[in-house]
Design a protein around this motif. Structure first.
Motif, PDB file in Angstrom:
ATOM      1  N   THR A   2       0.826  -1.196   0.000  1.00 53.65           N
ATOM      2  CA  THR A   2       0.000   0.000   0.000  1.00 53.65           C
ATOM      3  C   THR A   2       0.869   1.258   0.000  1.00 53.65           C
ATOM      4  O   THR A   2       2.051   1.217   0.369  1.00 53.65           O
ATOM      5  CB  THR A   2      -0.914   0.027   1.234  1.00 53.65           C
ATOM      6  OG1 THR A   2      -0.106   0.152   2.407  1.00 53.65           O
ATOM      7  CG2 THR A   2      -1.747  -1.246   1.323  1.00 53.65           C
ATOM      8  N   ALA A   3       0.234   2.377  -0.385  1.00 56.93           N
ATOM      9  CA  ALA A   3       0.970   3.644  -0.415  1.00 56.93           C
ATOM     10  C   ALA A   3       1.461   4.016   0.971  1.00 56.93           C
ATOM     11  O   ALA A   3       2.578   4.506   1.144  1.00 56.93           O
ATOM     12  CB  ALA A   3       0.074   4.740  -0.988  1.00 56.93           C
ATOM     13  N   GLY A   4       0.591   3.757   1.990  1.00 51.71           N
ATOM     14  CA  GLY A   4       0.999   4.072   3.353  1.00 51.71           C
ATOM     15  C   GLY A   4       2.191   3.266   3.803  1.00 51.71           C
ATOM     16  O   GLY A   4       3.115   3.792   4.437  1.00 51.71           O
ATOM     17  N   THR A   5       2.205   1.975   3.454  1.00 51.31           N
ATOM     18  CA  THR A   5       3.325   1.120   3.827  1.00 51.31           C
ATOM     19  C   THR A   5       4.608   1.573   3.149  1.00 51.31           C
ATOM     20  O   THR A   5       5.673   1.625   3.769  1.00 51.31           O
ATOM     21  CB  THR A   5       3.028  -0.343   3.447  1.00 51.31           C
ATOM     22  OG1 THR A   5       1.845  -0.762   4.124  1.00 51.31           O
ATOM     23  CG2 THR A   5       4.183  -1.248   3.835  1.00 51.31           C
ATOM     24  N   THR A   6       4.514   1.922   1.859  1.00 51.31           N
ATOM     25  CA  THR A   6       5.696   2.383   1.130  1.00 51.31           C
ATOM     26  C   THR A   6       6.234   3.674   1.735  1.00 51.31           C
ATOM     27  O   THR A   6       7.443   3.836   1.921  1.00 51.31           O
ATOM     28  CB  THR A   6       5.359   2.615  -0.353  1.00 51.31           C
ATOM     29  OG1 THR A   6       4.863   1.396  -0.914  1.00 51.31           O
ATOM     30  CG2 THR A   6       6.584   3.063  -1.133  1.00 51.31           C
ATOM     31  N   ARG A   7       5.333   4.586   2.061  1.00 57.32           N
ATOM     32  CA  ARG A   7       5.755   5.856   2.667  1.00 57.32           C
ATOM     33  C   ARG A   7       6.446   5.599   4.006  1.00 57.32           C
ATOM     34  O   ARG A   7       7.470   6.217   4.309  1.00 57.32           O
ATOM     35  CB  ARG A   7       4.536   6.769   2.850  1.00 57.32           C
ATOM     36  CG  ARG A   7       4.864   8.143   3.427  1.00 57.32           C
ATOM     37  CD  ARG A   7       3.602   8.964   3.601  1.00 57.32           C
ATOM     38  NE  ARG A   7       3.904  10.223   4.255  1.00 57.32           N
ATOM     39  CZ  ARG A   7       4.273  11.336   3.633  1.00 57.32           C
ATOM     40  NH1 ARG A   7       4.381  11.337   2.315  1.00 57.32           N
ATOM     41  NH2 ARG A   7       4.540  12.436   4.306  1.00 57.32           N
ATOM     42  N   ASP A   8       5.895   4.673   4.782  1.00 59.83           N
ATOM     43  CA  ASP A   8       6.502   4.338   6.068  1.00 59.83           C
ATOM     44  C   ASP A   8       7.888   3.729   5.880  1.00 59.83           C
ATOM     45  O   ASP A   8       8.820   4.014   6.653  1.00 59.83           O
ATOM     46  CB  ASP A   8       5.617   3.358   6.835  1.00 59.83           C
ATOM     47  CG  ASP A   8       4.332   4.001   7.327  1.00 59.83           C
ATOM     48  OD1 ASP A   8       4.255   5.240   7.352  1.00 59.83           O
ATOM     49  OD2 ASP A   8       3.392   3.248   7.668  1.00 59.83           O
ATOM     50  N   GLN A   9       8.050   2.880   4.866  1.00 60.47           N
ATOM     51  CA  GLN A   9       9.353   2.272   4.602  1.00 60.47           C
ATOM     52  C   GLN A   9      10.374   3.317   4.167  1.00 60.47           C
ATOM     53  O   GLN A   9      11.538   3.261   4.567  1.00 60.47           O
ATOM     54  CB  GLN A   9       9.222   1.185   3.536  1.00 60.47           C
ATOM     55  CG  GLN A   9       8.509  -0.062   4.011  1.00 60.47           C
ATOM     56  CD  GLN A   9       8.520  -1.170   2.972  1.00 60.47           C
ATOM     57  OE1 GLN A   9       8.758  -0.916   1.783  1.00 60.47           O
ATOM     58  NE2 GLN A   9       8.264  -2.391   3.404  1.00 60.47           N
ATOM     59  N   ILE A  10       9.942   4.272   3.351  1.00 55.40           N
ATOM     60  CA  ILE A  10      10.837   5.354   2.932  1.00 55.40           C
ATOM     61  C   ILE A  10      11.272   6.168   4.154  1.00 55.40           C
ATOM     62  O   ILE A  10      12.455   6.482   4.329  1.00 55.40           O
ATOM     63  CB  ILE A  10      10.142   6.272   1.904  1.00 55.40           C
ATOM     64  CG1 ILE A  10       9.908   5.524   0.588  1.00 55.40           C
ATOM     65  CG2 ILE A  10      10.975   7.532   1.657  1.00 55.40           C
ATOM     66  CD1 ILE A  10       9.028   6.286  -0.392  1.00 55.40           C
ATOM     67  N   THR A  11      10.306   6.492   5.019  1.00 52.49           N
ATOM     68  CA  THR A  11      10.609   7.283   6.215  1.00 52.49           C
ATOM     69  C   THR A  11      11.571   6.542   7.131  1.00 52.49           C
ATOM     70  O   THR A  11      12.520   7.132   7.671  1.00 52.49           O
ATOM     71  CB  THR A  11       9.316   7.634   6.968  1.00 52.49           C
ATOM     72  OG1 THR A  11       8.412   8.307   6.082  1.00 52.49           O
ATOM     73  CG2 THR A  11       9.607   8.535   8.156  1.00 52.49           C
ATOM     74  N   THR A  26      22.979  12.578   2.817  1.00 54.32           N
ATOM     75  CA  THR A  26      22.078  11.550   2.293  1.00 54.32           C
ATOM     76  C   THR A  26      21.275  12.114   1.134  1.00 54.32           C
ATOM     77  O   THR A  26      20.613  13.148   1.256  1.00 54.32           O
ATOM     78  CB  THR A  26      21.114  11.069   3.396  1.00 54.32           C
ATOM     79  OG1 THR A  26      21.859  10.539   4.489  1.00 54.32           O
ATOM     80  CG2 THR A  26      20.188   9.982   2.861  1.00 54.32           C
ATOM     81  N   SER A  27      21.324  11.436  -0.002  1.00 60.37           N
ATOM     82  CA  SER A  27      20.621  11.905  -1.196  1.00 60.37           C
ATOM     83  C   SER A  27      19.305  11.166  -1.401  1.00 60.37           C
ATOM     84  O   SER A  27      19.056  10.122  -0.776  1.00 60.37           O
ATOM     85  CB  SER A  27      21.493  11.697  -2.435  1.00 60.37           C
ATOM     86  OG  SER A  27      21.662  10.307  -2.696  1.00 60.37           O
ATOM     87  N   PHE A  28      18.487  11.704  -2.297  1.00 59.35           N
ATOM     88  CA  PHE A  28      17.269  11.007  -2.709  1.00 59.35           C
ATOM     89  C   PHE A  28      17.615   9.621  -3.214  1.00 59.35           C
ATOM     90  O   PHE A  28      16.929   8.642  -2.916  1.00 59.35           O
ATOM     91  CB  PHE A  28      16.592  11.807  -3.829  1.00 59.35           C
ATOM     92  CG  PHE A  28      15.384  12.579  -3.385  1.00 59.35           C
ATOM     93  CD1 PHE A  28      14.276  12.680  -4.193  1.00 59.35           C
ATOM     94  CD2 PHE A  28      15.352  13.221  -2.156  1.00 59.35           C
ATOM     95  CE1 PHE A  28      13.160  13.386  -3.808  1.00 59.35           C
ATOM     96  CE2 PHE A  28      14.256  13.939  -1.751  1.00 59.35           C
ATOM     97  CZ  PHE A  28      13.139  14.017  -2.585  1.00 59.35           C
ATOM     98  N   ALA A  29      18.672   9.544  -4.007  1.00 55.91           N
ATOM     99  CA  ALA A  29      19.072   8.266  -4.603  1.00 55.91           C
ATOM    100  C   ALA A  29      19.447   7.252  -3.520  1.00 55.91           C
ATOM    101  O   ALA A  29      19.135   6.058  -3.649  1.00 55.91           O
ATOM    102  CB  ALA A  29      20.237   8.479  -5.556  1.00 55.91           C
ATOM    103  N   ASP A  30      20.102   7.710  -2.456  1.00 57.25           N
ATOM    104  CA  ASP A  30      20.471   6.816  -1.361  1.00 57.25           C
ATOM    105  C   ASP A  30      19.230   6.201  -0.715  1.00 57.25           C
ATOM    106  O   ASP A  30      19.170   4.998  -0.444  1.00 57.25           O
ATOM    107  CB  ASP A  30      21.264   7.572  -0.288  1.00 57.25           C
ATOM    108  CG  ASP A  30      22.616   8.045  -0.771  1.00 57.25           C
ATOM    109  OD1 ASP A  30      23.194   7.384  -1.644  1.00 57.25           O
ATOM    110  OD2 ASP A  30      23.086   9.082  -0.258  1.00 57.25           O
ATOM    111  N   ILE A  31      18.236   7.046  -0.482  1.00 58.38           N
ATOM    112  CA  ILE A  31      17.018   6.573   0.179  1.00 58.38           C
ATOM    113  C   ILE A  31      16.227   5.659  -0.755  1.00 58.38           C
ATOM    114  O   ILE A  31      15.724   4.608  -0.346  1.00 58.38           O
ATOM    115  CB  ILE A  31      16.154   7.757   0.648  1.00 58.38           C
ATOM    116  CG1 ILE A  31      16.959   8.687   1.577  1.00 58.38           C
ATOM    117  CG2 ILE A  31      14.901   7.261   1.372  1.00 58.38           C
ATOM    118  CD1 ILE A  31      16.281  10.008   1.882  1.00 58.38           C
ATOM    119  N   ALA A  32      16.120   6.067  -2.030  1.00 56.89           N
ATOM    120  CA  ALA A  32      15.402   5.236  -3.006  1.00 56.89           C
ATOM    121  C   ALA A  32      16.052   3.872  -3.138  1.00 56.89           C
ATOM    122  O   ALA A  32      15.365   2.847  -3.222  1.00 56.89           O
ATOM    123  CB  ALA A  32      15.356   5.948  -4.350  1.00 56.89           C
ATOM    124  N   ALA A  33      17.380   3.841  -3.150  1.00 56.52           N
ATOM    125  CA  ALA A  33      18.094   2.566  -3.256  1.00 56.52           C
ATOM    126  C   ALA A  33      17.851   1.698  -2.031  1.00 56.52           C
ATOM    127  O   ALA A  33      17.728   0.469  -2.140  1.00 56.52           O
ATOM    128  CB  ALA A  33      19.586   2.823  -3.440  1.00 56.52           C
TER     129      ALA A  33
END
Length: 210
Positions: A2-11, A26-33
């Protein structure tokens, strides 16, 4: 997912990376990876790193409140609650020696950057300060409760900062023991008793007649 789960994982991933590497490094790319997301999917959830920072701070506030509630519920006395706060240095000493205190390091970095979120990060210290002051007040130190809370915070931050520099577990153990000894040495007067309500003569006569 779910979108909420993905957002929580990113956070959660950003929280860890901001702590281990620092916010600016820390870059966007670091977090996305870290969460294995494409940049397109990543931007669906967060449009900027500042948005992620706000989510990380909110996550830390929630985590801190939950920890404080747990300590309060488990404590047999206000002093035991304060010991739980002090014991955090032992429980997290491996991370502290590598990366410092997560609250202190983030506040220091955001202050250097003059970042608008520095006030939000400092609110984490306010949570600890208020909670500790409540414990000291419950021990009977009403007038000095806030000063004692700040002293406990100051010493814990000093221990964390030097532990990061020295990488010395024995140092942490000694200083935690000293901080606990300071707490135990404080006079613990009982909180002031509530005054007995005054009874007027008529009420007193009615009470005595039963």
């Amino acid at each position: 997912m779910t979108a909420g789960t993905t957002r929580d994982q990113i956070t959660a991933a950003a929280d860890r990376l901001f702590y281990e590497r620092g916010f600016e490094a820390t870059s966007f790319a670091d977090i996305a990876a870290a969460v294995k997301l494409s940049r397109g999917n990543f931007y669906y959830h967060f449009k900027s790193k500042d948005e992620i920072l706000a989510a990380v701070i909110a996550r830390r506030v929630d985590t801190t409140r939950a920890a404080l509630d747990t300590w309060a519920a488990a404590a047999a006395s206000p002093a035991d609650g304060i010991r739980s706060f002090i014991g955090m240095l032992i429980a997290n000493r491996a991370k502290i020696m590598r990366h410092g205190c997560p609250v202190g390091t983030l506040c220091a970095e955001l202050a250097k950057l003059d970042h608008p979120a520095q006030g939000g990060a400092a609110a984490l210290f306010t949570l600890f300060r208020t909670w500790l002051a409540d414990r000291f007040a419950a021990l009977g130190h009403g007038a000095d409760a806030d000063a004692l809370a700040l002293h406990a915070l100051m010493r814990s931050q000093g221990i964390a900062a030097l532990a990061t520099a020295l990488h010395d577990e024995a140092f942490i153990d000694r200083e935690v023991e000293a901080l606990e000894a300071w707490l135990d040495a404080l006079p613990h007067p009982l909180p002031a008793r509530e005054p007995t309500p005054h009874l007027d003569e008529e009420t007193a006569r009615c009470s005595s007649s039963h």
